[in-house]
Design an enzyme around this catalytic site. Structure first.
Site, PDB file in Angstrom:
ATOM      1  N   SER A  35      39.363  47.012  46.956  1.00 51.48           N
ATOM      2  CA  SER A  35      40.587  46.216  46.978  1.00 51.48           C
ATOM      3  C   SER A  35      41.707  47.083  47.538  1.00 51.48           C
ATOM      4  O   SER A  35      42.075  48.108  46.945  1.00 51.48           O
ATOM      5  CB  SER A  35      40.938  45.770  45.560  1.00 51.48           C
ATOM      6  OG  SER A  35      42.314  45.452  45.519  1.00 51.48           O
ATOM      7  N   HIS A  66      38.526  43.765  50.450  1.00 52.44           N
ATOM      8  CA  HIS A  66      39.081  42.747  49.549  1.00 52.44           C
ATOM      9  C   HIS A  66      40.616  42.791  49.605  1.00 52.44           C
ATOM     10  O   HIS A  66      41.226  43.827  49.327  1.00 52.44           O
ATOM     11  CB  HIS A  66      38.584  43.035  48.122  1.00 52.44           C
ATOM     12  CG  HIS A  66      39.021  42.044  47.095  1.00 52.44           C
ATOM     13  ND1 HIS A  66      38.321  40.879  46.830  1.00 52.44           N
ATOM     14  CD2 HIS A  66      40.074  42.050  46.229  1.00 52.44           C
ATOM     15  CE1 HIS A  66      38.931  40.210  45.852  1.00 52.44           C
ATOM     16  NE2 HIS A  66      40.002  40.892  45.481  1.00 52.44           N
ATOM     17  N   ASP A  93      44.178  41.259  48.220  1.00 52.72           N
ATOM     18  CA  ASP A  93      44.780  40.545  47.098  1.00 52.72           C
ATOM     19  C   ASP A  93      46.131  39.970  47.495  1.00 52.72           C
ATOM     20  O   ASP A  93      47.089  40.713  47.704  1.00 52.72           O
ATOM     21  CB  ASP A  93      44.953  41.504  45.915  1.00 52.72           C
ATOM     22  CG  ASP A  93      43.627  41.813  45.265  1.00 52.72           C
ATOM     23  OD1 ASP A  93      42.927  40.854  44.900  1.00 52.72           O
ATOM     24  OD2 ASP A  93      43.276  43.003  45.152  1.00 52.72           O
ATOM     25  N   MET A 126      49.297  37.815  46.446  1.00 58.28           N
ATOM     26  CA  MET A 126      50.010  37.354  45.232  1.00 58.28           C
ATOM     27  C   MET A 126      51.374  36.799  45.623  1.00 58.28           C
ATOM     28  O   MET A 126      52.038  37.361  46.493  1.00 58.28           O
ATOM     29  CB  MET A 126      50.203  38.528  44.271  1.00 58.28           C
ATOM     30  CG  MET A 126      48.908  39.214  43.886  1.00 58.28           C
ATOM     31  SD  MET A 126      49.203  40.494  42.664  1.00 58.28           S
ATOM     32  CE  MET A 126      47.563  41.241  42.585  1.00 58.28           C
ATOM     33  N   HIS A 171      41.515  37.050  48.657  1.00 55.96           N
ATOM     34  CA  HIS A 171      41.598  36.523  47.297  1.00 55.96           C
ATOM     35  C   HIS A 171      43.018  35.994  47.107  1.00 55.96           C
ATOM     36  O   HIS A 171      43.959  36.776  46.963  1.00 55.96           O
ATOM     37  CB  HIS A 171      41.269  37.663  46.317  1.00 55.96           C
ATOM     38  CG  HIS A 171      41.422  37.303  44.874  1.00 55.96           C
ATOM     39  ND1 HIS A 171      41.461  38.260  43.870  1.00 55.96           N
ATOM     40  CD2 HIS A 171      41.539  36.101  44.251  1.00 55.96           C
ATOM     41  CE1 HIS A 171      41.597  37.665  42.704  1.00 55.96           C
ATOM     42  NE2 HIS A 171      41.654  36.363  42.898  1.00 55.96           N
ATOM     43  N   MET A 230      45.841  34.576  45.135  1.00 64.76           N
ATOM     44  CA  MET A 230      46.409  34.364  43.798  1.00 64.76           C
ATOM     45  C   MET A 230      47.775  33.718  44.003  1.00 64.76           C
ATOM     46  O   MET A 230      48.821  34.339  43.775  1.00 64.76           O
ATOM     47  CB  MET A 230      46.506  35.706  43.051  1.00 64.76           C
ATOM     48  CG  MET A 230      45.154  36.221  42.593  1.00 64.76           C
ATOM     49  SD  MET A 230      45.179  37.984  42.218  1.00 64.76           S
ATOM     50  CE  MET A 230      44.939  38.639  43.870  1.00 64.76           C
ATOM     51  N   MET A 283      37.094  36.806  37.429  1.00 66.58           N
ATOM     52  CA  MET A 283      38.102  37.839  37.149  1.00 66.58           C
ATOM     53  C   MET A 283      37.788  38.531  35.826  1.00 66.58           C
ATOM     54  O   MET A 283      37.634  37.872  34.791  1.00 66.58           O
ATOM     55  CB  MET A 283      39.507  37.221  37.061  1.00 66.58           C
ATOM     56  CG  MET A 283      40.084  36.701  38.359  1.00 66.58           C
ATOM     57  SD  MET A 283      40.153  37.912  39.687  1.00 66.58           S
ATOM     58  CE  MET A 283      41.166  39.204  38.966  1.00 66.58           C
ATOM     59  N   ASP A 341      35.811  41.085  39.695  1.00 63.59           N
ATOM     60  CA  ASP A 341      37.023  41.756  40.172  1.00 63.59           C
ATOM     61  C   ASP A 341      37.922  42.144  38.993  1.00 63.59           C
ATOM     62  O   ASP A 341      38.363  41.272  38.231  1.00 63.59           O
ATOM     63  CB  ASP A 341      37.756  40.765  41.086  1.00 63.59           C
ATOM     64  CG  ASP A 341      39.021  41.321  41.717  1.00 63.59           C
ATOM     65  OD1 ASP A 341      39.280  42.533  41.604  1.00 63.59           O
ATOM     66  OD2 ASP A 341      39.745  40.517  42.339  1.00 63.59           O
TER      67      ASP A 341
HETATM   68  C1  DX5 Z   1      43.906  41.930  40.355  1.00 61.23           C
HETATM   69  C2  DX5 Z   1      43.258  41.959  41.717  1.00 61.23           C
HETATM   70  C3  DX5 Z   1      42.159  42.969  41.814  1.00 61.23           C
HETATM   71  C4  DX5 Z   1      42.634  44.379  41.628  1.00 61.23           C
HETATM   72  C5  DX5 Z   1      41.471  45.283  41.318  1.00 61.23           C
HETATM   73  O1  DX5 Z   1      44.837  40.922  40.289  1.00 61.23           O
HETATM   74  O2  DX5 Z   1      42.713  40.700  42.035  1.00 61.23           O
HETATM   75  O3  DX5 Z   1      41.452  42.820  43.044  1.00 61.23           O
HETATM   76  O4  DX5 Z   1      43.280  44.862  42.761  1.00 61.23           O
HETATM   77  O5  DX5 Z   1      41.977  46.548  41.046  1.00 61.23           O
HETATM   78  P1  DX5 Z   1      41.346  47.496  39.932  1.00 61.23           P
HETATM   79  O6  DX5 Z   1      39.935  47.783  40.385  1.00 61.23           O
HETATM   80  O7  DX5 Z   1      42.224  48.690  39.946  1.00 61.23           O
HETATM   81  O8  DX5 Z   1      41.367  46.732  38.655  1.00 61.23           O
HETATM   82 ZN    ZN Z   2      41.237  40.561  43.786  1.00 56.43          ZN
END
Ligand code: DX5
Ligand code: ZN
Length: 214
Positions: free
Chosen positions: A7, A32, A34, A36, A65, A67, A136, A174
């Site tokens: 990620s 990956h 993320d 947000m 991903h 969010m 998750m 994840d």
């Molecule tokens: C959390 C993300 C994850 C996160 C994982 O909201 O979706 O992908 O970055 O990071 P670690 O492995 O540090 O928990």
């Molecule tokens: Zn993620």
């Protein structure tokens, strides 16, 4: 064979291209990303222009991903950019089936993400239509959180449903994963392991990625 998906949330954002080539050289299978929005989760990351630029330099598949509260606004364009995997959250969309098929029409691998408190049964009828499910193992929003053990049971349950309804379904997990947790996830039926701080927090990315595969 399990796939490891670093990620980029925990990467050095001032040297993103360098970080991408480092994890690729270290044996990462998937990148990956993320995304947000400050609504669905209490944090902001990066958006569309950066996704597009990452895709243009990536040599391995890119996994977005989402969010965000309105993922349907972004699905078609991610498909046009040939993003390889896209997941959005069950909790954010009324018409899951319709949005999954927007992705499938663009030949994107379509996934639904589930928060820790969302049961796998909520997507039971959609399993045949999905390429993957993202379970998750932390509440989404931040890297570096503590892994929630409740996901083991969810993975086993989902694997059982998938064996009946869609044996090709991939299970991605994840959040909070390290080298002691990864083998248990793999044993429970995980196909894609996401890790952020465990990989980017160390100097030797190859060693970290390999240790997740053991
Ligand atoms: C959390 C993300 C994850 C996160 C994982 O909201 O979706 O992908 O970055 O990071 P670690 O492995 O540090 O928990
Ligand atoms: Zn993620």
């Amino acid at each position: 064979m399990v796939k490891i998906a670093p990620s980029l949330l925990s990467a050095d954002f001032t040297n993103l291209e360098h970080e991408i080539s480092r994890v690729q050289d270290a044996g990462a299978d998937i990148l990956h990303l993320d995304i947000m929005d400050g609504h669905f989760v209490p944090n902001l990351t990066f958006g569309m222009p950066i996704i597009r630029q990452i895709k243009s330099v990536a040599k391995i598949p890119v996994d977005v991903h989402l969010m965000v509260t309105n993922p349907q606004n972004y699905l078609e364009i991610l498909g046009d950019w040939k993003i390889d995997y896209v997941s959005f959250h069950q909790e954010t969309v009324f018409h899951l089936h319709r949005q999954v098929h927007v992705l499938k029409e663009k030949n994107v691998k379509a996934g639904i993400a589930l928060n820790p408190a969302t049961p796998v049964e909520t997507i039971y009828d959609l399993i045949p239509d999905l390429d993957f499910v993202l379970i998750m193992s932390v509440n989404p929003g931040f890297g570096g959180q503590k892994f929630l053990t409740l996901v083991y049971e969810k993975i086993r349950k989902l694997r059982k449903i998938a064996d009946e309804k869609n044996p090709a379904l991939l299970i991605e997990v994840d959040g909070g994963i390290n080298n002691t947790i990864a083998p248990k996830l793999i044993k429970a039926g995980t196909d894609i392991v996401v890790a952020g701080s465990y990989i980017f927090g160390q100097n030797d990315y190859q060693k970290q990625i390999q240790s997740l595969r053991q």
